[in-house]
Design a protein around this motif. Structure first.
Motif, short mmCIF file in Angstrom:
data_model
loop_
_atom_site.label_atom_id
_atom_site.label_comp_id
_atom_site.label_asym_id
_atom_site.label_seq_id
_atom_site.Cartn_x
_atom_site.Cartn_y
_atom_site.Cartn_z
N LEU A 138 9.62 18.27 0.05
CA LEU A 138 8.04 17.49 0.29
C LEU A 138 8.23 16.10 -0.37
O LEU A 138 7.43 15.09 0.07
CB LEU A 138 7.11 18.41 -0.04
CG LEU A 138 5.61 18.05 0.15
CD1 LEU A 138 5.42 17.95 1.68
CD2 LEU A 138 4.57 18.99 -0.41
N ARG A 139 8.82 16.13 -1.42
CA ARG A 139 8.91 14.98 -2.37
C ARG A 139 9.55 13.88 -1.51
O ARG A 139 8.97 12.72 -1.44
CB ARG A 139 9.50 15.03 -3.83
CG ARG A 139 9.45 13.74 -4.72
CD ARG A 139 10.07 14.09 -6.04
NE ARG A 139 9.88 12.84 -6.63
CZ ARG A 139 10.38 12.63 -7.94
NH1 ARG A 139 10.70 13.79 -8.63
NH2 ARG A 139 10.26 11.57 -8.44
N VAL A 140 10.76 14.19 -0.92
CA VAL A 140 11.49 13.20 0.06
C VAL A 140 10.47 12.63 0.99
O VAL A 140 10.48 11.37 1.16
CB VAL A 140 12.71 13.89 0.45
CG1 VAL A 140 13.12 13.02 1.60
CG2 VAL A 140 13.85 13.81 -0.79
N LEU A 141 9.89 13.75 1.52
CA LEU A 141 9.01 13.44 2.81
C LEU A 141 7.64 12.31 2.25
O LEU A 141 7.54 11.28 2.96
CB LEU A 141 8.32 14.54 3.54
CG LEU A 141 7.37 14.30 4.64
CD1 LEU A 141 8.24 13.74 5.82
CD2 LEU A 141 6.83 15.66 4.91
N ASP A 142 7.32 12.60 1.09
CA ASP A 142 6.29 11.89 0.37
C ASP A 142 6.85 10.26 0.25
O ASP A 142 6.07 9.29 0.54
CB ASP A 142 5.72 12.26 -0.68
CG ASP A 142 4.66 11.72 -1.60
OD1 ASP A 142 3.69 11.43 -0.84
OD2 ASP A 142 4.79 11.29 -2.82
N ILE A 143 7.90 10.32 -0.29
CA ILE A 143 8.71 8.82 -0.67
C ILE A 143 8.91 8.18 0.59
O ILE A 143 8.59 7.04 0.43
CB ILE A 143 9.79 9.14 -1.41
CG1 ILE A 143 9.47 9.82 -2.98
CG2 ILE A 143 10.99 7.55 -1.55
CD1 ILE A 143 10.75 10.05 -3.46
N LEU A 144 9.26 8.62 1.45
CA LEU A 144 9.77 7.80 2.82
C LEU A 144 8.59 7.64 3.64
O LEU A 144 8.51 6.58 4.30
CB LEU A 144 11.04 8.67 3.51
CG LEU A 144 12.15 8.49 2.74
CD1 LEU A 144 13.05 9.67 3.50
CD2 LEU A 144 12.91 7.09 3.06
#
Length: 333
Positions: A138-144
């Motif tokens: 979820l953090r990767v999704l948030d960043i990108l």
């Protein structure tokens, strides 16, 4: 085998080191840009993807993941994601800028049409989100996803700021952080996140990408006025002709007297350009040392990028990233 001078460039050394991963990224890109029902999608995408770019942004993701000791498969997904986002923004940018050439080749909107470029760009954005989700982070999704929104925001801000002589260096930096640095910093940050690196290392990677992206764009804007057309794929003065108020122009406008300001109002704000105006603009840039001051600012950001790597573990990839920051500004020396 003796290496050529070209292979000594930091991004070439990095490409050699990451060659196996980049092969996997390219295979994934070609697989995911396919479309069963709309053959124009791979036609348009392949035209840009195969244009011979350095693939710098996906390499930054791979490099960050390796630097942080990642052993899993998802850095490939993330590198492809970053390249899809970048390619989508290029397709959209060429429509907005009414560009006819990129990397020395006709743009997709010129070969096909604006509708195809916009819609294929939308398709690539959608594919990029599918690739993000597959990582399960979820953090990767948030960043990108935040980076994608920031890029669009930066492009819209540039629409209103680029022909307004009231645009300050602070606004210019906001535009650059949006349209360029956001993807650089996201590319490096997600490499650390997917590797579950310590938070200090993730922050360092973000800071490196942010500063590198800013230096990269400032240099690109500077080369518009003093670059080699064969190397840049652009004609000298394209930004002036397109009335883009980049950092060299902002610096010159800030020091303009009444007569010079009238020139900038006519050529940039009102768009009434005449024969010999580019030569006048270049003369004013030299008079006020705008090019030299812009170069100094690019070097400052490159130094910041190199310094940001400090907390990260010693590794040959770290050396390449440091050298890459130096190389970005060597283009203007």
């Amino acid at each position: 085998m003796q290496k050529t001078e070209n292979s000594q460039k930091p991004h070439d050394r990095m490409a050699e080191w990451l060659a196996a991963d980049m092969d996997s990224v390219n295979t994934l890109i070609r697989t995911r840009m396919a479309s069963e029902h709309a053959p124009r999608i791979p036609e348009v995408t392949a035209h840009l993807v195969d244009a011979g770019g350095k693939r710098l942004r996906p390499m930054l993701t791979l490099a960050a993941a390796h630097l942080c000791g990642y052993k899993g498969p998802f850095h490939i997904n993330l590198a492809a994601t970053v390249e899809f986002i970048h390619t989508a923004t290029l397709l959209h940018d060429d429509v907005v800028d009414e560009s006819g050439q990129r990397r020395g080749r006709p743009t997709a909107n010129l070969l096909w049409d604006n509708k195809s470029s916009v819609l294929v760009g939308d398709y690539l954005f959608s594919r990029s989100f599918q690739l993000m989700v597959e990582t399960g982070s979820l953090r990767v999704l948030d960043i990108l996803s935040n980076a994608s929104a920031t890029i669009a925001e930066g492009e819209v801000l540039q629409l209103t700021a680029s022909q307004d002589l009231a645009t300050t260096e602070e606004i210019y930096l906001q535009v650059v952080r949006g349209k360029t640095a956001a993807l650089f910093s996201a590319a490096t940050e997600v490499g650390g996140v997917i590797a579950d690196a310590p938070e200090a290392h993730v922050r360092a990677l973000f800071s490196y990408g942010d500063a590198l992206g800013i230096a990269f764009q400032i240099v690109d804007d500077l080369l518009d006025f003093q670059g080699d057309t064969g190397a840049t794929g652009k004609n000298v003065g394209d930004d002036f002709r397109e009335r883009k108020l980049t950092l060299p122009l902002i610096k010159a406008v800030a020091q303009a007297d009444a007569e010079e300001r009238a020139f900038w109002v006519r050529t940039i704000e009102k768009g009434r350009q005449e024969e010999g105006d580019l030569e006048t603009a270049l003369s004013l840039l030299h008079k006020h040392r705008a090019l030299e001051d812009t170069a100094a600012e690019a070097r400052m950001w490159a130094n910041s990028a190199r310094d940001a790597l400090g907390p990260l573990p010693d590794h040959e990839i770290k050396t390449m990233l440091s050298d890459l920051a130096d190389y970005v500004v060597e283009r203007i020396s």
